[in-house]
Enzyme design. Structure first.
Site, PDB file in Angstrom:
ATOM      1  N   GLU A 173       0.810  -1.229   0.000  1.00 33.21           N
ATOM      2  CA  GLU A 173       0.000   0.000   0.000  1.00 33.21           C
ATOM      3  C   GLU A 173       0.842   1.277   0.000  1.00 33.21           C
ATOM      4  O   GLU A 173       0.581   2.215   0.749  1.00 33.21           O
ATOM      5  CB  GLU A 173      -0.970  -0.012   1.192  1.00 33.21           C
ATOM      6  CG  GLU A 173      -1.882  -1.225   1.194  1.00 33.21           C
ATOM      7  CD  GLU A 173      -2.867  -1.263   2.362  1.00 33.21           C
ATOM      8  OE1 GLU A 173      -2.883  -0.327   3.174  1.00 33.21           O
ATOM      9  OE2 GLU A 173      -3.627  -2.241   2.445  1.00 33.21           O
ATOM     10  N   ASN A 214       2.226  -4.891  -3.303  1.00 35.00           N
ATOM     11  CA  ASN A 214       0.859  -5.333  -2.980  1.00 35.00           C
ATOM     12  C   ASN A 214      -0.017  -4.124  -2.654  1.00 35.00           C
ATOM     13  O   ASN A 214       0.405  -3.226  -1.924  1.00 35.00           O
ATOM     14  CB  ASN A 214       0.962  -6.240  -1.733  1.00 35.00           C
ATOM     15  CG  ASN A 214      -0.323  -6.970  -1.387  1.00 35.00           C
ATOM     16  OD1 ASN A 214      -0.936  -7.601  -2.250  1.00 35.00           O
ATOM     17  ND2 ASN A 214      -0.733  -6.905  -0.125  1.00 35.00           N
ATOM     18  N   HIS A 250     -10.182  -6.538  -1.521  1.00 33.05           N
ATOM     19  CA  HIS A 250     -11.143  -6.320  -0.436  1.00 33.05           C
ATOM     20  C   HIS A 250     -12.314  -5.577  -1.078  1.00 33.05           C
ATOM     21  O   HIS A 250     -12.208  -4.373  -1.349  1.00 33.05           O
ATOM     22  CB  HIS A 250     -10.540  -5.452   0.669  1.00 33.05           C
ATOM     23  CG  HIS A 250      -9.366  -6.065   1.344  1.00 33.05           C
ATOM     24  ND1 HIS A 250      -9.473  -7.195   2.134  1.00 33.05           N
ATOM     25  CD2 HIS A 250      -8.051  -5.719   1.357  1.00 33.05           C
ATOM     26  CE1 HIS A 250      -8.274  -7.502   2.607  1.00 33.05           C
ATOM     27  NE2 HIS A 250      -7.394  -6.638   2.144  1.00 33.05           N
ATOM     28  N   GLU A 280      -5.652 -10.968  -0.902  1.00 33.30           N
ATOM     29  CA  GLU A 280      -6.387 -10.732   0.353  1.00 33.30           C
ATOM     30  C   GLU A 280      -7.898 -10.711   0.127  1.00 33.30           C
ATOM     31  O   GLU A 280      -8.616  -9.904   0.726  1.00 33.30           O
ATOM     32  CB  GLU A 280      -5.954  -9.391   0.980  1.00 33.30           C
ATOM     33  CG  GLU A 280      -4.459  -9.252   1.149  1.00 33.30           C
ATOM     34  CD  GLU A 280      -4.035  -8.019   1.951  1.00 33.30           C
ATOM     35  OE1 GLU A 280      -4.895  -7.355   2.555  1.00 33.30           O
ATOM     36  OE2 GLU A 280      -2.826  -7.737   1.956  1.00 33.30           O
ATOM     37  N   ASP A 282     -11.731 -10.689   0.159  1.00 32.89           N
ATOM     38  CA  ASP A 282     -12.937 -10.859   0.980  1.00 32.89           C
ATOM     39  C   ASP A 282     -14.022  -9.994   0.352  1.00 32.89           C
ATOM     40  O   ASP A 282     -13.733  -9.054  -0.388  1.00 32.89           O
ATOM     41  CB  ASP A 282     -12.721 -10.524   2.468  1.00 32.89           C
ATOM     42  CG  ASP A 282     -12.032  -9.195   2.730  1.00 32.89           C
ATOM     43  OD1 ASP A 282     -12.342  -8.208   2.032  1.00 32.89           O
ATOM     44  OD2 ASP A 282     -11.189  -9.128   3.643  1.00 32.89           O
TER      45      ASP A 282
HETATM   46  C1  XIL Z   1      -5.001  -6.254   8.910  1.00 37.53           C
HETATM   47  C2  XIL Z   1      -5.186  -7.383   9.890  1.00 37.53           C
HETATM   48  O1  XIL Z   1      -6.215  -8.229   9.459  1.00 37.53           O
HETATM   49  C3  XIL Z   1      -5.466  -6.814  11.252  1.00 37.53           C
HETATM   50  O2  XIL Z   1      -5.589  -7.848  12.211  1.00 37.53           O
HETATM   51  C4  XIL Z   1      -4.341  -5.863  11.615  1.00 37.53           C
HETATM   52  O3  XIL Z   1      -4.523  -5.294  12.822  1.00 37.53           O
HETATM   53  C5  XIL Z   1      -4.243  -4.756  10.603  1.00 37.53           C
HETATM   54  O4  XIL Z   1      -4.003  -5.328   9.367  1.00 37.53           O
HETATM   55  N1  XIL Z   1      -4.565  -4.833   4.056  1.00 37.53           N
HETATM   56  C6  XIL Z   1      -3.445  -5.542   4.417  1.00 37.53           C
HETATM   57  C7  XIL Z   1      -3.460  -6.378   5.624  1.00 37.53           C
HETATM   58  O5  XIL Z   1      -2.466  -5.552   3.661  1.00 37.53           O
HETATM   59  O6  XIL Z   1      -2.197  -6.480   6.226  1.00 37.53           O
HETATM   60  C8  XIL Z   1      -4.472  -5.861   6.615  1.00 37.53           C
HETATM   61  O7  XIL Z   1      -4.538  -6.770   7.707  1.00 37.53           O
HETATM   62  C9  XIL Z   1      -5.821  -5.689   5.966  1.00 37.53           C
HETATM   63  C10 XIL Z   1      -5.748  -4.681   4.863  1.00 37.53           C
END
Ligand code: XIL
Length: 366
Positions: A173, A214, A250, A280, A282
């Protein structure tokens, strides 16, 4: 992010302390309607068994605190996935708590667990603005000192797992929603070349690891995806050792890339000589979700998984959690939930079955 408030605590004790309150309830519900018993009909096989047959990587983020105490969670992970990603255990502030102090207990646990279960591990992540530790942010380090800190961190972490972690999210990010570089302590002190240096240090520490940039909302086509494309193109042109782009995915029912856009983006990245991982995924739903919404969610999982499998450059499909019982969504997106493929009793949802259908379809017509 509320999880951030847990971090200091997390640094001292096991991650289970910061999992949602439901994490403490005892598991009394039945397992998913699948099993790894030998001799099962193909339709009843878990995702992993179907994926292994095809050499497909399918996985999830896992949390070591939960892995340690919830047997059903652990059993499901082993049964369903062949690639795992640590939820927090490899993030900078978690691992590298003070200049001379590393905490590897939980990350070691995960890598050992995966190795015993014959699963791969994706390292996540070497740099992420949300886990830049306090000691760095307030340390008033010079540019030269910060470069050395970055080098030490990456050497220590990537070097420790050399040959055991096949891929790393090197920078997570690093781009804002408007396409500009995100303002972080690294950008401010080192300049944009902090990205080049991070990839170079990671490559030096493990030349065989596959190295990724990423990000989120860069999956389809649009300003952010264009900015990610421009960044990785420039890294490739300057021979910075980057191998791939992680597309987080996401998404919601209303905001998600179409299959066509996702394909087009993967194809343009592959023309740069890069591979892609869905890293990631969801699909969060407004609460309470209806049966129709669960079906619509399943369709999005299906489209993304099918698109990934149809693109040669897309080499892994990974979700940010697999059971609604333990989900980062409810803390970060109030009013949303139900984002994963199993419900909070580990019962498969329509999304689980469509992933299986896609794998079964692959087996019958490869
Ligand atoms: C999130 C985790 O799920 C949490 O438990 C943590 O506190 C914060 O990070 N994008 C990402 C992940 O790249 O690392 C994040 O994970 C969710 C969003």
């Amino acid at each position: 992010m509320k999880h951030w408030a847990c971090l200091t605590f997390l640094l001292i004790i096991a991650t289970a302390s910061c999992t949602p309150s439901s994490a403490t309830s005892s598991p009394t519900t039945p397992s998913p309607a699948v099993s790894t018993e030998p001799g099962l009909a193909i339709e009843t096989m878990p995702l992993r068994q179907l994926a292994d047959k095809q050499g497909i990587l399918i996985g999830s983020q896992v949390n070591v605190g939960i892995l340690r105490y919830d047997d059903k969670y652990t059993k499901t992970v082993k049964q369903e996935f062949n690639v795992l990603v640590p939820e927090v255990e490899m993030k900078f502030a978690f691992l590298h708590q003070a200049k001379e102090m590393y905490y590897f207990r939980d990350s070691d646990y995960l890598v050992d667990f995966a190795q015993k279960g014959n699963m791969k591990v994706r390292g996540h992540t070497l740099l992420w603005h949300q886990f830049d530790p306090e000691w760095i942010q307030t340390g008033n380090f010079t540019k030269g000192e910060l470069i050395e800190i970055l080098r030490d961190h990456i050497n220590a972490v990537v070097g420790r797992y050399k040959g055991r972690i096949f891929a790393w999210d090197v920078v997570n990010e690093g781009i804002n929603d408007d396409g500009t570089l995100r303002d972080t302590v690294w950008l401010r002190s080192i300049g944009p070349e902090y990205i080049d240096l991070a990839f170079q240090f990671a490559h030096n520490a493990d030349p065989d690891a596959t190295l990724f940039y990423n990000d989120y909302e860069a999956e389809g086509l649009g300003a952010k995806a264009d900015a990610v494309f421009a960044l990785v193109k420039s890294l490739r042109e300057r021979n910075v050792p980057i191998n791939g782009v992680g597309l987080q995915l996401h998404v919601t029912l209303n905001e998600h890339p179409s299959a066509e856009e996702l394909s087009a983006n993967i194809e343009r990245l592959s023309k740069l000589g890069l591979i892609v991982h869905i890293t990631e995924m969801d699909v969060r739903l407004h609460q309470p979700a209806t049966a129709d919404e669960l079906d619509a969610q399943a369709q999005i999982f299906k489209d993304v998984f099918e698109t990934c499998l149809s693109e040669k450059a897309c080499q892994a499909f990974i979700m940010w959690g697999f059971t609604d019982k333990y989900s980062w969504i409810k803390d970060v997106y109030p009013g949303f939930g139900d984002a994963h493929i199993l419900d909070n009793t580990y019962k498969p949802k329509p999304a689980y079955y469509v992933l299986k259908e896609v794998l079964l379809g692959k087996i019958s017509s490869p």
